[in-house]
Design a protein around this motif. Structure first.
Motif, PDB file in Angstrom:
ATOM      1  N   TYR A  28      29.524  53.138  26.600  1.00  0.00           N
ATOM      2  CA  TYR A  28      29.959  52.952  25.224  1.00  0.00           C
ATOM      3  C   TYR A  28      31.290  53.671  24.957  1.00  0.00           C
ATOM      4  N   ASP A  29      32.177  52.986  24.289  1.00  0.00           N
ATOM      5  CA  ASP A  29      33.472  53.499  23.823  1.00  0.00           C
ATOM      6  C   ASP A  29      34.492  53.680  24.960  1.00  0.00           C
ATOM      7  N   ASP A  30      34.112  53.405  26.176  1.00  0.00           N
ATOM      8  CA  ASP A  30      35.086  53.418  27.271  1.00  0.00           C
ATOM      9  C   ASP A  30      36.194  52.399  26.995  1.00  0.00           C
ATOM     10  N   GLU A  31      37.410  52.805  27.237  1.00  0.00           N
ATOM     11  CA  GLU A  31      38.498  51.838  27.212  1.00  0.00           C
ATOM     12  C   GLU A  31      38.656  51.331  28.638  1.00  0.00           C
ATOM     13  N   LEU A  32      38.324  50.075  28.831  1.00  0.00           N
ATOM     14  CA  LEU A  32      38.358  49.483  30.172  1.00  0.00           C
ATOM     15  C   LEU A  32      39.671  48.746  30.381  1.00  0.00           C
ATOM     16  N   ARG A  33      40.206  48.882  31.570  1.00  0.00           N
ATOM     17  CA  ARG A  33      41.421  48.162  31.931  1.00  0.00           C
ATOM     18  C   ARG A  33      41.022  46.977  32.805  1.00  0.00           C
ATOM     19  N   GLU A  80      45.527  24.132  41.495  1.00  0.00           N
ATOM     20  CA  GLU A  80      45.699  22.690  41.715  1.00  0.00           C
ATOM     21  C   GLU A  80      44.526  21.962  41.048  1.00  0.00           C
ATOM     22  N   LYS A  81      43.525  21.638  41.815  1.00  0.00           N
ATOM     23  CA  LYS A  81      42.337  20.984  41.237  1.00  0.00           C
ATOM     24  C   LYS A  81      41.448  22.012  40.517  1.00  0.00           C
ATOM     25  N   MET A  82      41.656  23.260  40.863  1.00  0.00           N
ATOM     26  CA  MET A  82      40.814  24.342  40.368  1.00  0.00           C
ATOM     27  C   MET A  82      41.713  25.548  40.097  1.00  0.00           C
ATOM     28  N   ILE A  83      41.251  26.449  39.257  1.00  0.00           N
ATOM     29  CA  ILE A  83      41.983  27.698  39.070  1.00  0.00           C
ATOM     30  C   ILE A  83      41.013  28.845  39.297  1.00  0.00           C
ATOM     31  N   SER A  84      41.460  29.828  40.062  1.00  0.00           N
ATOM     32  CA  SER A  84      40.594  30.926  40.446  1.00  0.00           C
ATOM     33  C   SER A  84      41.208  32.246  39.972  1.00  0.00           C
ATOM     34  N   PHE A  85      40.486  32.931  39.097  1.00  0.00           N
ATOM     35  CA  PHE A  85      40.941  34.230  38.591  1.00  0.00           C
ATOM     36  C   PHE A  85      40.158  35.346  39.275  1.00  0.00           C
ATOM     37  N   ARG A  86      40.890  36.363  39.700  1.00  0.00           N
ATOM     38  CA  ARG A  86      40.243  37.545  40.276  1.00  0.00           C
ATOM     39  C   ARG A  86      40.402  38.691  39.285  1.00  0.00           C
ATOM     40  N   HIS A  87      39.324  39.437  39.060  1.00  0.00           N
ATOM     41  CA  HIS A  87      39.353  40.506  38.067  1.00  0.00           C
ATOM     42  C   HIS A  87      38.947  41.843  38.695  1.00  0.00           C
ATOM     43  N   LEU A  88      39.684  42.861  38.338  1.00  0.00           N
ATOM     44  CA  LEU A  88      39.320  44.224  38.713  1.00  0.00           C
ATOM     45  C   LEU A  88      39.249  45.031  37.423  1.00  0.00           C
ATOM     46  N   ILE A  89      38.120  45.661  37.193  1.00  0.00           N
ATOM     47  CA  ILE A  89      37.959  46.407  35.939  1.00  0.00           C
ATOM     48  C   ILE A  89      37.856  47.898  36.257  1.00  0.00           C
ATOM     49  N   ILE A 146      35.270  49.794  38.540  1.00  0.00           N
ATOM     50  CA  ILE A 146      33.837  49.719  38.222  1.00  0.00           C
ATOM     51  C   ILE A 146      33.268  48.327  38.451  1.00  0.00           C
ATOM     52  N   ASN A 147      34.133  47.324  38.491  1.00  0.00           N
ATOM     53  CA  ASN A 147      33.623  45.952  38.613  1.00  0.00           C
ATOM     54  C   ASN A 147      34.678  45.051  39.229  1.00  0.00           C
ATOM     55  N   LYS A 148      34.222  44.140  40.084  1.00  0.00           N
ATOM     56  CA  LYS A 148      35.092  43.117  40.657  1.00  0.00           C
ATOM     57  C   LYS A 148      34.499  41.754  40.361  1.00  0.00           C
ATOM     58  N   GLY A 149      35.317  40.835  39.936  1.00  0.00           N
ATOM     59  CA  GLY A 149      34.791  39.510  39.629  1.00  0.00           C
ATOM     60  C   GLY A 149      35.738  38.403  40.044  1.00  0.00           C
ATOM     61  N   VAL A 150      35.168  37.259  40.325  1.00  0.00           N
ATOM     62  CA  VAL A 150      35.960  36.050  40.572  1.00  0.00           C
ATOM     63  C   VAL A 150      35.362  34.926  39.726  1.00  0.00           C
ATOM     64  N   VAL A 151      36.227  34.229  39.000  1.00  0.00           N
ATOM     65  CA  VAL A 151      35.784  33.105  38.173  1.00  0.00           C
ATOM     66  C   VAL A 151      36.632  31.883  38.517  1.00  0.00           C
ATOM     67  N   LYS A 152      35.948  30.794  38.823  1.00  0.00           N
ATOM     68  CA  LYS A 152      36.633  29.543  39.147  1.00  0.00           C
ATOM     69  C   LYS A 152      36.358  28.499  38.073  1.00  0.00           C
ATOM     70  N   LEU A 153      37.418  27.843  37.653  1.00  0.00           N
ATOM     71  CA  LEU A 153      37.302  26.838  36.587  1.00  0.00           C
ATOM     72  C   LEU A 153      37.957  25.542  37.010  1.00  0.00           C
ATOM     73  N   LEU A 154      37.424  24.447  36.481  1.00  0.00           N
ATOM     74  CA  LEU A 154      38.020  23.124  36.672  1.00  0.00           C
ATOM     75  C   LEU A 154      38.857  22.751  35.463  1.00  0.00           C
ATOM     76  N   PHE A 155      39.726  21.752  35.656  1.00  0.00           N
ATOM     77  CA  PHE A 155      40.459  21.154  34.542  1.00  0.00           C
ATOM     78  C   PHE A 155      39.804  19.797  34.242  1.00  0.00           C
ATOM     79  N   ILE A 156      39.282  19.657  33.025  1.00  0.00           N
ATOM     80  CA  ILE A 156      38.593  18.419  32.660  1.00  0.00           C
ATOM     81  C   ILE A 156      39.307  17.753  31.476  1.00  0.00           C
TER      82      ILE A 156
END
Lengths: 152, 152, 152, 152
Positions: free
Chosen positions: B87-92, B102-111, B119-129
Motif C-alpha cells: 500500500y502507498d508504494d510508488e511503483l515505477r 506487425e500482426k501482433m504487438i508485444s509489451f514487456r513490463h518491469l515494475i 518486483i514484477n515482470k510481465g509480457v502482454v501480447k495484443l492483436l489489432f482487430i
C-alpha cells in the motif's frame, strides 16, 4: 521526454474548509460495456481524493496505520452520478473537508470531466479505529493540529 | 501548492527498442488481506504502462478505437511475481517494445518498488482487430511510422 | 459430487414489495489490507442482487439492453457499512423493490454475514435510457406487467 | 422459488490428476467498453477455481491462513485469451491439479463459455509461505494426504 499525466494541483483553502484537487485518467479496466466508468469504481476515485488530500497536509494515511495504529473504515458512502465518465478522460477530483474531524471524518468529492462539467458528487464518512483495541477513537492530534489553521 | 504525484518519466530509446516509464501509487483498493497488491491488479498496471507508452509516441490508444476503428484485445499475458508491492508504494512501470509490431504487438513490463527492486515482470501480447469486420489487421501505419525511427 | 456454493434462494413477495435473496462468497480479490471487503466492492454485490432479482421475475437485464435497447445507468448510490465482511464469508444479499418502477427504479439491499448479522444497507437508483436516442424512458412494459401482480 | 445460478459441479478424478468444475456468471463490473470481460479479471476467475477445488477436497484455503499460518502468494501467472467472454455468460471454470504439490502448487484452468467453447486457458503457480517466519514451506501435510489418493 517527460510528459506529466497525473498531478495533484492547487490545494486551496479558506477559513471554513480545506480543499484539494487531484487528477486521474480513466483506464480501460474501469469502463464497462456501456462505455462508461462502472459506478462502483468511483469509490476508488474518492479514496484517491482523500488520501491525496491527507498527503497535501504533510500527513500520510499509511502512517496513521503503521505508526499510530489507527485505521479508518468507511461507514457511509453517498454518490450522485450526473454525467458519464469515459475512457481516457482526465478527471479532476475536488476533495473537500467542510468540518474539522472529531469522532468521524467526512470527505466531500466533486468530480469534473475534461470539459469541466461536474459529473459526480460523493460524500464518504470514515471512523477512526484503534487497531489494537478495535475501538473508536478521535481524530489523531497531529491531523487536527495541521487542519486547525485552515479552519480558523 | 502543486505536488506532483504521478508522472511519466524518461522515455529512453535506442536502436533496438523503445522504452517508456510511468509511475503509479498503490491504492487501498488494490491491496488484499495479505497486505500486498492482489495478483490480478498487475494487469491494470500493464495497461497503464502500454497506454502511456503509446501516448509518449504522440499517439493515442483511444484514437485507434475512435478514429481508426481498431481495437486491441489481449491474447496473451505472462507475469512473474518476484516481490510484493505494498500500500502507498510508488511503483515505477518500465514498458518496453522490443520489436516493431506487425500482426501482433508485444509489451514487456518491469515494475520496480520505491527501493528500486524489481518486483514484477510481465509480457502482454495484443492483436489489432478491425471493429467493423471483426478481423485481424496489421499495426496501424501511423504507429509503425512513428516507431520505425526508434528501431533503425 | 455436486456441491452447491452459490444459489439464489427464496424470492418472497407480499402485497407491497418484491424481495429476492442471493448468496455470494467473498473472494480474496475483494478484500483489502484491513482484512475486510473493500468498501467499493459492495457496488458489485448490489449489481448482483438487482440482476438476480430481475432474473427471478423471469426477465433478463441483458435482454433489456439487447432486445429492448434500454440500458439502466445508476444515478444514485447510498451505502451504510455496519460490520465488516471477511474473506470466504458467504454473504446473503436481500434485494427489495418497495415500489413499482416508473421513470426510475430503486433497489434496496440488505446484506447479512454467515452469523446472520446485518452488515450493510444500500440503495441504488437507476434510470431507463433508450440506447438509440439517449433519452429517458419509462420502465419497460414487460417489467411492470410482471411486477404488478406483486404489488396489488 | 429457488433458482440455482452458481454451482460447483462434477469433481472428476483419475489416477494422474485432480479436476474440479465451478460456474460463475459474468457481471457488468467485469466487462469493459469492448463489451467483453476485461483481461485482468480472469485472475479472479482462477482464484475462484482454485479455492473451490480446495474446498471440494474438504479443505479450506481460509483455514490454511487462519489455523496453519500458511499463505499462498502467486508467483507466476500465464493466460491465453482465445475467445471473448460476454456480459451475463455463465462460464464454466475447469481447474486441474496435474501434480501433487510440493514446494509449489500449480493450478491449470480451462474456461468454457455457455456454447461450450474453450475461451481461456490459464496456469497459476503459488508458493507456501509461513506467515510467522515469512519463509517458504512445503505443501501442508493435510493437503497432500487428501490429494495422494487421487494421484495413486
Amino acid at each position: 521526454m517527460l510528459t506529466q499525466r497525473y498531478f495533484a494541483a492547487v490545494s486551496k483553502t479558506n477559513s471554513t474548509m480545506y480543499k484539494h484537487e487531484y487528477k486521474v485518467i480513466v483506464r480501460y479496466a474501469e469502463t464497462d460495456q456501456m462505455g462508461f466508468v462502472y459506478y462502483g469504481n468511483y469509490a476508488k476515485f474518492y479514496e484517491i481524493g482523500r488520501v491525496e488530500l491527507i498527503r497535501s497536509l504533510g500527513l500520510s494515511y499509511k502512517e496513521f496505520e503503521d505508526r499510530l495504529n489507527i485505521f479508518l473504515p468507511v461507514v457511509q458512502l453517498e454518490s450522485r452520478y450526473l454525467l458519464p465518465a469515459r475512457y481516457d478522460d482526465e478527471l479532476r477530483i475536488e476533495t473537500i473537508l467542510d468540518e474539522l474531524p472529531e469522532k468521524m471524518i467526512s470527505f466531500r468529492h466533486l468530480i469534473y470531466n475534461p470539459q469541466n462539467f461536474l459529473i459526480n458528487k460523493g460524500v464518504v464518512k470514515l471512523l477512526f479505529i484503534d487497531k489494537i483495541t478495535g475501538r473508536k477513537v478521535s481524530a489523531p492530534q497531529e491531523m487536527t493540529d495541521v487542519l486547525k489553521k485552515h479552519f480558523e
